[in-house]
Design a protein around this motif. Structure first.
Motif, PDB file in Angstrom:
ATOM      1  N   LYS A   1      48.093  82.150   7.272  1.00 27.98           N
ATOM      2  CA  LYS A   1      48.680  80.935   6.690  1.00 27.98           C
ATOM      3  C   LYS A   1      48.229  79.663   7.401  1.00 27.98           C
ATOM      4  O   LYS A   1      47.867  78.678   6.755  1.00 27.98           O
ATOM      5  N   GLU A   2      48.279  79.664   8.717  1.00 28.58           N
ATOM      6  CA  GLU A   2      48.052  78.438   9.485  1.00 28.58           C
ATOM      7  C   GLU A   2      46.585  78.162   9.809  1.00 28.58           C
ATOM      8  O   GLU A   2      46.240  77.053  10.192  1.00 28.58           O
ATOM      9  N   ILE A   3      45.731  79.176   9.665  1.00 27.18           N
ATOM     10  CA  ILE A   3      44.323  78.976  10.028  1.00 27.18           C
ATOM     11  C   ILE A   3      43.395  79.342   8.871  1.00 27.18           C
ATOM     12  O   ILE A   3      42.666  78.487   8.366  1.00 27.18           O
ATOM     13  N   ALA A   4      43.420  80.592   8.440  1.00 23.51           N
ATOM     14  CA  ALA A   4      42.477  81.046   7.404  1.00 23.51           C
ATOM     15  C   ALA A   4      42.633  80.236   6.116  1.00 23.51           C
ATOM     16  O   ALA A   4      41.648  79.711   5.591  1.00 23.51           O
ATOM     17  N   ASP A   5      43.848  80.144   5.607  1.00 21.20           N
ATOM     18  CA  ASP A   5      44.071  79.418   4.355  1.00 21.20           C
ATOM     19  C   ASP A   5      43.789  77.921   4.506  1.00 21.20           C
ATOM     20  O   ASP A   5      43.246  77.297   3.605  1.00 21.20           O
ATOM     21  N   LYS A   6      44.141  77.389   5.640  1.00 14.62           N
ATOM     22  CA  LYS A   6      44.017  75.951   5.874  1.00 14.62           C
ATOM     23  C   LYS A   6      42.567  75.494   6.057  1.00 14.62           C
ATOM     24  O   LYS A   6      42.183  74.426   5.588  1.00 14.62           O
ATOM     25  N   TYR A   7      41.755  76.289   6.739  1.00 15.52           N
ATOM     26  CA  TYR A   7      40.406  75.856   7.099  1.00 15.52           C
ATOM     27  C   TYR A   7      39.290  76.635   6.391  1.00 15.52           C
ATOM     28  O   TYR A   7      38.122  76.485   6.736  1.00 15.52           O
ATOM     29  N   LYS A   8      39.631  77.431   5.379  1.00 13.95           N
ATOM     30  CA  LYS A   8      38.639  78.314   4.754  1.00 13.95           C
ATOM     31  C   LYS A   8      37.464  77.575   4.111  1.00 13.95           C
ATOM     32  O   LYS A   8      36.382  78.136   3.992  1.00 13.95           O
ATOM     33  N   ASN A   9      37.640  76.341   3.717  1.00 10.39           N
ATOM     34  CA  ASN A   9      36.562  75.603   3.061  1.00 10.39           C
ATOM     35  C   ASN A   9      35.767  74.698   3.998  1.00 10.39           C
ATOM     36  O   ASN A   9      34.871  73.982   3.547  1.00 10.39           O
ATOM     37  N   ARG A  10      36.075  74.739   5.257  1.00 12.75           N
ATOM     38  CA  ARG A  10      35.357  73.890   6.225  1.00 12.75           C
ATOM     39  C   ARG A  10      34.068  74.579   6.661  1.00 12.75           C
ATOM     40  O   ARG A  10      34.092  75.714   7.116  1.00 12.75           O
ATOM     41  N   LYS A  11      32.987  73.875   6.546  1.00 14.24           N
ATOM     42  CA  LYS A  11      31.688  74.422   6.955  1.00 14.24           C
ATOM     43  C   LYS A  11      31.501  74.373   8.463  1.00 14.24           C
ATOM     44  O   LYS A  11      30.638  75.051   8.999  1.00 14.24           O
ATOM     45  N   ASP A  12      32.342  73.587   9.153  1.00 15.42           N
ATOM     46  CA  ASP A  12      32.234  73.449  10.609  1.00 15.42           C
ATOM     47  C   ASP A  12      33.206  74.357  11.358  1.00 15.42           C
ATOM     48  O   ASP A  12      33.446  74.187  12.544  1.00 15.42           O
ATOM     49  N   PHE A  13      33.760  75.363  10.660  1.00 19.74           N
ATOM     50  CA  PHE A  13      34.730  76.270  11.264  1.00 19.74           C
ATOM     51  C   PHE A  13      34.420  77.707  10.844  1.00 19.74           C
ATOM     52  O   PHE A  13      34.052  77.972   9.703  1.00 19.74           O
ATOM     53  N   LYS A  14      34.627  78.635  11.781  1.00 15.38           N
ATOM     54  CA  LYS A  14      34.448  80.062  11.486  1.00 15.38           C
ATOM     55  C   LYS A  14      35.575  80.846  12.144  1.00 15.38           C
ATOM     56  O   LYS A  14      35.853  80.679  13.333  1.00 15.38           O
ATOM     57  N   LEU A  15      36.216  81.702  11.368  1.00 20.97           N
ATOM     58  CA  LEU A  15      37.262  82.601  11.852  1.00 20.97           C
ATOM     59  C   LEU A  15      36.709  84.012  11.865  1.00 20.97           C
ATOM     60  O   LEU A  15      36.175  84.479  10.856  1.00 20.97           O
ATOM     61  N   LEU A  16      36.840  84.685  13.009  1.00 22.36           N
ATOM     62  CA  LEU A  16      36.425  86.077  13.153  1.00 22.36           C
ATOM     63  C   LEU A  16      37.649  86.885  13.585  1.00 22.36           C
ATOM     64  O   LEU A  16      38.163  86.681  14.687  1.00 22.36           O
ATOM     65  N   VAL A  17      38.128  87.761  12.722  1.00 21.99           N
ATOM     66  CA  VAL A  17      39.250  88.632  13.057  1.00 21.99           C
ATOM     67  C   VAL A  17      38.633  90.000  13.311  1.00 21.99           C
ATOM     68  O   VAL A  17      38.184  90.669  12.381  1.00 21.99           O
ATOM     69  N   VAL A  18      38.595  90.383  14.579  1.00 21.03           N
ATOM     70  CA  VAL A  18      37.821  91.545  15.019  1.00 21.03           C
ATOM     71  C   VAL A  18      38.747  92.716  15.323  1.00 21.03           C
ATOM     72  O   VAL A  18      39.615  92.629  16.196  1.00 21.03           O
ATOM     73  N   GLY A  19      38.539  93.803  14.601  1.00 14.67           N
ATOM     74  CA  GLY A  19      39.340  95.017  14.769  1.00 14.67           C
ATOM     75  C   GLY A  19      38.785  95.873  15.891  1.00 14.67           C
ATOM     76  O   GLY A  19      37.791  96.567  15.700  1.00 14.67           O
ATOM     77  N   ARG A  20      39.442  95.796  17.036  1.00 13.39           N
ATOM     78  CA  ARG A  20      39.001  96.570  18.198  1.00 13.39           C
ATOM     79  C   ARG A  20      39.164  98.058  17.925  1.00 13.39           C
ATOM     80  O   ARG A  20      40.245  98.517  17.562  1.00 13.39           O
ATOM     81  N   GLU A  21      38.065  98.803  18.081  1.00 12.39           N
ATOM     82  CA  GLU A  21      38.021 100.258  17.887  1.00 12.39           C
ATOM     83  C   GLU A  21      38.290 100.678  16.442  1.00 12.39           C
ATOM     84  O   GLU A  21      38.774 101.778  16.202  1.00 12.39           O
TER      85      GLU A  21
END
Length: 179
Positions: free
Chosen positions: A84-104
């Motif tokens: 809600k606070e990051i992915a949805d808010k900044y998804k259209n910004r070309k200067d931002f990248k979100l990486l949600v990394v599933g350990r193992e």
């Protein structure tokens, strides 16, 4: 000899109490961390069903790396806020990248989790190839990296207060990115 053992026991007890009182503030620079705020982001490669990405692809972008696991209660508690606070808010910004990394986790596990729980940019890290460059243990972990590739925020665990600090920093960094 009894007095020395008593003093040692008091010291150990005091250290234990302090770590409990300091909570995530103490964990922000814990001994399991291999990188910290001020360090350069380690080089890595990630592959998901949708894309291949390397750390060099991220130059010039503000990046949030969130390490989690599907079986981790604090991670699961944090992910709706990430959505809600990051992915949805900044998804259209070309200067931002979100990486949600599933350990193992494998790609199949990430796909299933995404379908059942959250629509986020998940990347599997089955053998800890990426995670092992950042830390030895403890999740969730968050790292904010500035446009130059420097880590400007690092945390472990989840609390609303710490998450809000990260949001404020991310917002400021992205505002500066527009100037």
């Amino acid at each position: 000899m009894v007095k020395m053992n008593n003093n040692l026991m008091k010291t150990i007890l005091l250290l234990g109490l302090l770590s409990g009182v300091l909570g995530s503030e103490c964990l922000a620079q814990d001994v399991a961390s291999l990188v910290k705020a001020g360090d350069l982001m380690p080089a890595f490669n990630l592959k998901s069903a949708d894309e291949n990405i390397s750390s060099s692809d991220l130059k010039g972008k503000v990046v949030l790396i969130n390490f989690f696991a599907t079986w981790c209660p604090p991670c699961i508690k944090e992910l709706p806020y990430v959505k809600k606070e990051i992915a949805d808010k900044y998804k259209n910004r070309k200067d931002f990248k979100l990486l949600v990394v599933g350990r193992e986790h494998t790609q199949a596990e990430m796909d299933k989790f995404k379908a059942e729980k959250f629509d986020l940019p998940f990347y599997p890290d089955k053998d800890r190839a990426m995670y092992g460059k950042f830390a030895m243990n403890t999740i969730p972990r968050n790292y904010v990296i500035d446009k130059s590739g420097k880590i400007i925020y690092a945390s472990t665990g989840f609390s609303i207060e710490e998450f809000e600090k990260m949001l404020d920093l991310l917002k400021r960094e992205l505002q500066n990115s527009n100037k």
